[in-house]
Design a protein around this motif. Structure first.
Motif, mmCIF file in Angstrom:
data_model
loop_
_atom_site.group_PDB
_atom_site.id
_atom_site.type_symbol
_atom_site.label_atom_id
_atom_site.label_comp_id
_atom_site.label_asym_id
_atom_site.label_seq_id
_atom_site.Cartn_x
_atom_site.Cartn_y
_atom_site.Cartn_z
ATOM 1 N N ARG A 145 99.272 86.700 37.138
ATOM 2 C CA ARG A 145 100.002 85.469 37.462
ATOM 3 C C ARG A 145 99.574 84.879 38.799
ATOM 4 N NH1 ARG A 145 104.795 88.431 35.372
ATOM 5 N NH2 ARG A 145 105.148 89.095 37.531
ATOM 6 N N GLY A 146 98.744 85.582 39.541
ATOM 7 C CA GLY A 146 98.305 85.103 40.839
ATOM 8 C C GLY A 146 99.261 85.420 41.969
ATOM 9 N N GLU A 147 100.212 86.313 41.740
ATOM 10 C CA GLU A 147 101.177 86.669 42.780
ATOM 11 C C GLU A 147 100.628 87.703 43.763
ATOM 12 O OE1 GLU A 147 105.526 86.741 41.254
ATOM 13 O OE2 GLU A 147 104.314 87.482 39.596
ATOM 14 N N LEU A 148 99.587 88.409 43.364
ATOM 15 C CA LEU A 148 98.995 89.444 44.208
ATOM 16 C C LEU A 148 97.479 89.317 44.187
ATOM 17 C CD1 LEU A 148 101.016 92.629 43.114
ATOM 18 C CD2 LEU A 148 101.218 91.430 45.306
ATOM 19 N N PRO A 149 96.820 89.762 45.258
ATOM 20 C CA PRO A 149 95.355 89.779 45.254
ATOM 21 C C PRO A 149 94.828 90.729 44.179
ATOM 22 C CG PRO A 149 96.237 90.095 47.472
ATOM 23 C CD PRO A 149 97.394 90.197 46.536
ATOM 24 N N PRO A 150 93.660 90.448 43.628
ATOM 25 C CA PRO A 150 93.116 91.299 42.557
ATOM 26 C C PRO A 150 92.896 92.746 42.980
ATOM 27 C CG PRO A 150 91.950 89.204 42.653
ATOM 28 C CD PRO A 150 92.831 89.253 43.863
ATOM 29 N N ASP A 151 92.655 92.982 44.284
ATOM 30 C CA ASP A 151 92.372 94.340 44.737
ATOM 31 C C ASP A 151 93.623 95.062 45.247
ATOM 32 O OD1 ASP A 151 92.773 92.822 46.979
ATOM 33 O OD2 ASP A 151 91.077 93.634 48.106
ATOM 34 N N THR A 152 94.796 94.591 44.872
ATOM 35 C CA THR A 152 96.039 95.220 45.316
ATOM 36 C C THR A 152 96.109 96.680 44.867
ATOM 37 O OG1 THR A 152 97.281 93.148 45.279
ATOM 38 C CG2 THR A 152 98.554 95.176 45.089
ATOM 39 N N ASP A 153 96.491 97.548 45.793
ATOM 40 C CA ASP A 153 96.703 98.962 45.491
ATOM 41 C C ASP A 153 98.105 99.113 44.898
ATOM 42 O OD1 ASP A 153 97.251 101.689 45.481
ATOM 43 O OD2 ASP A 153 96.170 102.075 47.351
ATOM 44 N N GLY A 154 98.167 99.229 43.578
ATOM 45 C CA GLY A 154 99.458 99.284 42.901
ATOM 46 C C GLY A 154 100.302 100.468 43.316
ATOM 47 N N ARG A 155 99.658 101.602 43.521
ATOM 48 C CA ARG A 155 100.416 102.797 43.907
ATOM 49 C C ARG A 155 101.099 102.594 45.256
ATOM 50 N NH1 ARG A 155 99.024 109.145 43.396
ATOM 51 N NH2 ARG A 155 100.690 109.901 44.738
ATOM 52 N N THR A 156 100.368 102.034 46.208
ATOM 53 C CA THR A 156 100.956 101.800 47.525
ATOM 54 C C THR A 156 102.154 100.863 47.430
ATOM 55 O OG1 THR A 156 98.867 102.165 48.684
ATOM 56 C CG2 THR A 156 100.523 100.851 49.822
#
Length: 202
Positions: A145-156
């Motif tokens: 949806r464009g709410e987060l950068p593509p390289d976001t660390d989901g676990r963090t």
């Protein structure tokens, strides 16, 4: 008896045994607390031999974690509200409510208190890996949806939301509610959006 019946029966029995043993664990946790869970009592309640339980789960800790993980998957479904903040705040609120139940409290205390050994480390790792994989779709949808950068660390991101809840539940015993959950979600989202990107080492 058909070939299909003969091939399906063992799997069906295995599933029934697992369900009966899991239910016995949950009943003991609810009735008497997590400290009272013992394989002889689970064997008696489930109508399953001790040897079968040991053969399948190996230790009391592995059995506890398996049963409580299954329960948490049912009690903590992954929300899909249409926004990342909505998903995270709803998930956090549900976690707060779950930890206030005998099962949720038992799960948290089991994971925090089991002694370190190869088996318990593996069980703990399997639990958190399973939970992370279950909730990562919230992060994937947010990236799409464009709410987060593509390289976001989901676990963090997930850890930023749930760690304060567990900290307050287990250590400080401070009050937590939906407002706290919503604030955690907003703070965590802002943190990962503004985190500097780290270049890989050369």
């Amino acid at each position: 008896m058909t070939h299909a019946e003969t091939t399906q029966r063992p799997g069906g029995r295995s599933a029934r045994v697992r369900e009966a043993v899991h239910q016995a664990v949950l009943d003991v946790v609810i009735d008497e607390g997590v400290d009272k869970v013992g394989i002889p009592e689970i064997s008696r309640r489930a109508g399953v031999r001790n040897s079968s339980i040991y053969r399948r789960w190996g230790t009391r800790e592995n059995l506890l974690i398996d049963a409580l993980l299954s329960a948490s998957e049912r009690e903590l479904p992954v929300p899909d509200t249409g926004s990342l903040h909505g998903d995270l705040s709803t998930f956090a609120s549900n976690l707060i409510a779950y930890l206030d139940t005998p099962l949720g409290d038992g799960l948290a205390r089991t994971l925090a208190s089991i002694s370190d050994s190869e088996e318990t480390r593996s069980a703990r790792e399997a639990f958190w890996t399973g939970r992370l994989q279950a909730v990562l779709p919230m992060i994937t949808r947010a990236i799409e949806r464009g709410e987060l950068p593509p390289d976001t660390d989901g676990r963090t991101l997930i850890e930023l939301v749930i760690a304060p809840i567990h900290f307050r539940h287990l250590l400080t015993r401070e009050h937590v509610d939906h407002a706290f959950a919503s604030s955690l979600a907003a703070t965590a989202i802002q943190a990962v959006r503004t985190a500097p990107s780290v270049s890989p080492p050369r």
